[in-house]
Design a protein around this motif. Structure first.
Motif, PDB file in Angstrom:
ATOM      1  N   GLY A 208      -0.048   1.236   7.576  1.00 50.53           N
ATOM      2  CA  GLY A 208      -0.388   2.646   7.409  1.00 50.53           C
ATOM      3  C   GLY A 208       0.714   3.422   6.709  1.00 50.53           C
ATOM      4  N   LEU A 209       1.949   3.119   7.050  1.00 54.46           N
ATOM      5  CA  LEU A 209       3.069   3.793   6.388  1.00 54.46           C
ATOM      6  C   LEU A 209       3.168   3.407   4.921  1.00 54.46           C
ATOM      7  CD1 LEU A 209       5.818   3.611   9.158  1.00 54.46           C
ATOM      8  CD2 LEU A 209       4.646   5.652   8.301  1.00 54.46           C
ATOM      9  N   LEU A 210       2.893   2.147   4.607  1.00 53.91           N
ATOM     10  CA  LEU A 210       2.908   1.737   3.196  1.00 53.91           C
ATOM     11  C   LEU A 210       1.815   2.443   2.404  1.00 53.91           C
ATOM     12  CD1 LEU A 210       3.615  -2.091   3.516  1.00 53.91           C
ATOM     13  CD2 LEU A 210       5.106  -0.372   2.467  1.00 53.91           C
ATOM     14  N   ILE A 211       0.654   2.608   3.021  1.00 54.24           N
ATOM     15  CA  ILE A 211      -0.431   3.330   2.340  1.00 54.24           C
ATOM     16  C   ILE A 211      -0.046   4.791   2.130  1.00 54.24           C
ATOM     17  CG2 ILE A 211      -2.792   4.191   2.633  1.00 54.24           C
ATOM     18  CD1 ILE A 211      -3.417   1.483   4.008  1.00 54.24           C
ATOM     19  N   ALA A 212       0.623   5.379   3.105  1.00 54.89           N
ATOM     20  CA  ALA A 212       0.998   6.798   3.033  1.00 54.89           C
ATOM     21  C   ALA A 212       2.250   7.057   2.199  1.00 54.89           C
ATOM     22  CB  ALA A 212       1.219   7.348   4.443  1.00 54.89           C
ATOM     23  N   ALA A 213       3.060   6.048   1.953  1.00 59.42           N
ATOM     24  CA  ALA A 213       4.347   6.239   1.272  1.00 59.42           C
ATOM     25  C   ALA A 213       4.243   6.968  -0.066  1.00 59.42           C
ATOM     26  CB  ALA A 213       5.061   4.899   1.105  1.00 59.42           C
ATOM     27  N   PRO A 214       3.268   6.670  -0.912  1.00 59.74           N
ATOM     28  CA  PRO A 214       3.212   7.395  -2.192  1.00 59.74           C
ATOM     29  C   PRO A 214       2.988   8.898  -2.049  1.00 59.74           C
ATOM     30  CG  PRO A 214       1.898   5.392  -2.323  1.00 59.74           C
ATOM     31  CD  PRO A 214       2.303   5.564  -0.885  1.00 59.74           C
ATOM     32  N   SER A 215       2.390   9.326  -0.962  1.00 61.07           N
ATOM     33  CA  SER A 215       2.116  10.753  -0.809  1.00 61.07           C
ATOM     34  C   SER A 215       3.149  11.471   0.057  1.00 61.07           C
ATOM     35  CB  SER A 215       0.713  10.946  -0.210  1.00 61.07           C
ATOM     36  OG  SER A 215       0.653  10.360   1.066  1.00 61.07           O
ATOM     37  N   MET A 216       4.227  10.805   0.390  1.00 61.78           N
ATOM     38  CA  MET A 216       5.247  11.422   1.241  1.00 61.78           C
ATOM     39  C   MET A 216       6.033  12.515   0.529  1.00 61.78           C
ATOM     40  SD  MET A 216       6.844   8.331   3.449  1.00 61.78           S
ATOM     41  CE  MET A 216       5.866   7.441   4.626  1.00 61.78           C
TER      42      MET A 216
ATOM     43  N   SER B  26       8.833  12.276  -0.909  1.00 63.03           N
ATOM     44  CA  SER B  26      10.271  12.089  -0.778  1.00 63.03           C
ATOM     45  C   SER B  26      10.620  10.665  -1.205  1.00 63.03           C
ATOM     46  CB  SER B  26      10.700  12.315   0.677  1.00 63.03           C
ATOM     47  OG  SER B  26      12.007  11.858   0.898  1.00 63.03           O
ATOM     48  N   GLU B  27      11.428  10.565  -2.222  1.00 63.69           N
ATOM     49  CA  GLU B  27      11.823   9.240  -2.716  1.00 63.69           C
ATOM     50  C   GLU B  27      12.619   8.461  -1.663  1.00 63.69           C
ATOM     51  OE1 GLU B  27      10.958   6.648  -5.549  1.00 63.69           O
ATOM     52  OE2 GLU B  27      10.053   8.606  -5.418  1.00 63.69           O
ATOM     53  N   PRO B  28      13.565   9.094  -0.940  1.00 66.00           N
ATOM     54  CA  PRO B  28      14.259   8.342   0.111  1.00 66.00           C
ATOM     55  C   PRO B  28      13.310   7.844   1.211  1.00 66.00           C
ATOM     56  CG  PRO B  28      15.507  10.305  -0.424  1.00 66.00           C
ATOM     57  CD  PRO B  28      14.188  10.414  -1.145  1.00 66.00           C
TER      58      PRO B  28
ATOM     59  N   TRP C 259      12.935   3.906   2.211  1.00 67.98           N
ATOM     60  CA  TRP C 259      13.184   3.428   3.576  1.00 67.98           C
ATOM     61  C   TRP C 259      11.933   2.798   4.179  1.00 67.98           C
ATOM     62  CZ3 TRP C 259      17.475   2.164   5.755  1.00 67.98           C
ATOM     63  CH2 TRP C 259      18.662   2.750   5.332  1.00 67.98           C
ATOM     64  N   THR C 260      10.784   3.378   3.891  1.00 67.02           N
ATOM     65  CA  THR C 260       9.528   2.818   4.391  1.00 67.02           C
ATOM     66  C   THR C 260       9.306   1.426   3.816  1.00 67.02           C
ATOM     67  OG1 THR C 260       8.543   5.008   4.624  1.00 67.02           O
ATOM     68  CG2 THR C 260       7.025   3.140   4.488  1.00 67.02           C
ATOM     69  N   VAL C 261       9.470   1.303   2.509  1.00 64.09           N
ATOM     70  CA  VAL C 261       9.262   0.005   1.860  1.00 64.09           C
ATOM     71  C   VAL C 261      10.310  -1.003   2.323  1.00 64.09           C
ATOM     72  CG1 VAL C 261       9.220  -1.203  -0.354  1.00 64.09           C
ATOM     73  CG2 VAL C 261       8.122   1.034  -0.133  1.00 64.09           C
ATOM     74  N   ALA C 262      11.547  -0.591   2.392  1.00 61.36           N
ATOM     75  CA  ALA C 262      12.607  -1.509   2.819  1.00 61.36           C
ATOM     76  C   ALA C 262      12.364  -2.013   4.239  1.00 61.36           C
ATOM     77  CB  ALA C 262      13.974  -0.821   2.720  1.00 61.36           C
ATOM     78  N   THR C 263      11.957  -1.123   5.118  1.00 65.69           N
ATOM     79  CA  THR C 263      11.678  -1.523   6.500  1.00 65.69           C
ATOM     80  C   THR C 263      10.509  -2.501   6.554  1.00 65.69           C
ATOM     81  OG1 THR C 263      12.518   0.583   7.316  1.00 65.69           O
ATOM     82  CG2 THR C 263      11.086  -0.680   8.796  1.00 65.69           C
ATOM     83  N   ALA C 264       9.451  -2.207   5.814  1.00 71.99           N
ATOM     84  CA  ALA C 264       8.288  -3.096   5.796  1.00 71.99           C
ATOM     85  C   ALA C 264       8.650  -4.461   5.211  1.00 71.99           C
ATOM     86  CB  ALA C 264       7.154  -2.456   5.006  1.00 71.99           C
ATOM     87  N   VAL C 265       9.459  -4.481   4.171  1.00 74.82           N
ATOM     88  CA  VAL C 265       9.876  -5.752   3.566  1.00 74.82           C
ATOM     89  C   VAL C 265      10.666  -6.586   4.565  1.00 74.82           C
ATOM     90  CG1 VAL C 265      11.413  -6.748   1.820  1.00 74.82           C
ATOM     91  CG2 VAL C 265       9.744  -5.025   1.161  1.00 74.82           C
ATOM     92  N   VAL C 266      11.554  -5.962   5.312  1.00 77.41           N
ATOM     93  CA  VAL C 266      12.337  -6.689   6.316  1.00 77.41           C
ATOM     94  C   VAL C 266      11.431  -7.204   7.436  1.00 77.41           C
ATOM     95  CG1 VAL C 266      14.112  -6.449   8.097  1.00 77.41           C
ATOM     96  CG2 VAL C 266      14.512  -5.526   5.818  1.00 77.41           C
ATOM     97  N   VAL C 267      10.548  -6.354   7.951  1.00 78.60           N
ATOM     98  CA  VAL C 267       9.660  -6.733   9.054  1.00 78.60           C
ATOM     99  C   VAL C 267       8.745  -7.882   8.645  1.00 78.60           C
ATOM    100  CG1 VAL C 267       7.705  -5.948  10.452  1.00 78.60           C
ATOM    101  CG2 VAL C 267       9.730  -4.510  10.233  1.00 78.60           C
TER     102      VAL C 267
END
Length: 116
Positions: free
Chosen positions: A59-67, A69-71, A75-83
């Motif tokens: 859900g966060l990855l889907i929402a990330a483009p509309s956030m 905020s580039e940071p 952070w959302t993508v980096a966290t998802a990649v690690v998880v």
């Protein structure tokens, strides 16, 4: 294009999580003999906690483009990649890469990293 890649990664993450949850209940715990019953319940809940966490990451990855905020996006993508990267690696290691789950999880990592 980056936004679409992130949204595809999120949708894929949710699909993988739902499959994980369903197969856990129908294939793993339906056949497993675990006692005492409290331990069986604990293991099922821990299994499904992973499912819920993956759905949340999706859900966060889907929402990330509309956030807006580039940071936050990074952070959302980096966290998802690690998880998902850890889950893919652990699955591949534990099953000696004989289980398709690690490939699906790695696909989420690739899509998310490409949309970074």
């Amino acid at each position: 294009m980056r936004d679409m890649l992130l949204q595809c990664a999120g949708a894929s993450a949710i699909i993988v999580a739902v499959i994980h949850g369903i197969l856990g209940e129908t294939a793993v715990f339906a056949r497993a003999t675990i006692s005492p019953e409290r331990l069986r319940i604990l293991l099922r809940l821990v299994w499904q906690a992973g499912t819920v966490a993956w759905i949340g990451c999706g859900g966060l990855l889907i929402a990330a483009p509309s956030m807006g905020s580039e940071p936050a996006r990074h952070w959302t993508v980096a966290t998802a990649v690690v998880v998902f990267g850890f889950a893919a690696g652990a699955n591949a290691l534990a099953t000696r890469a004989r289980h398709v789950g690690w490939v699906m999880l790695a696909g989420v990592v690739v899509l998310a990293a490409a949309g970074y």
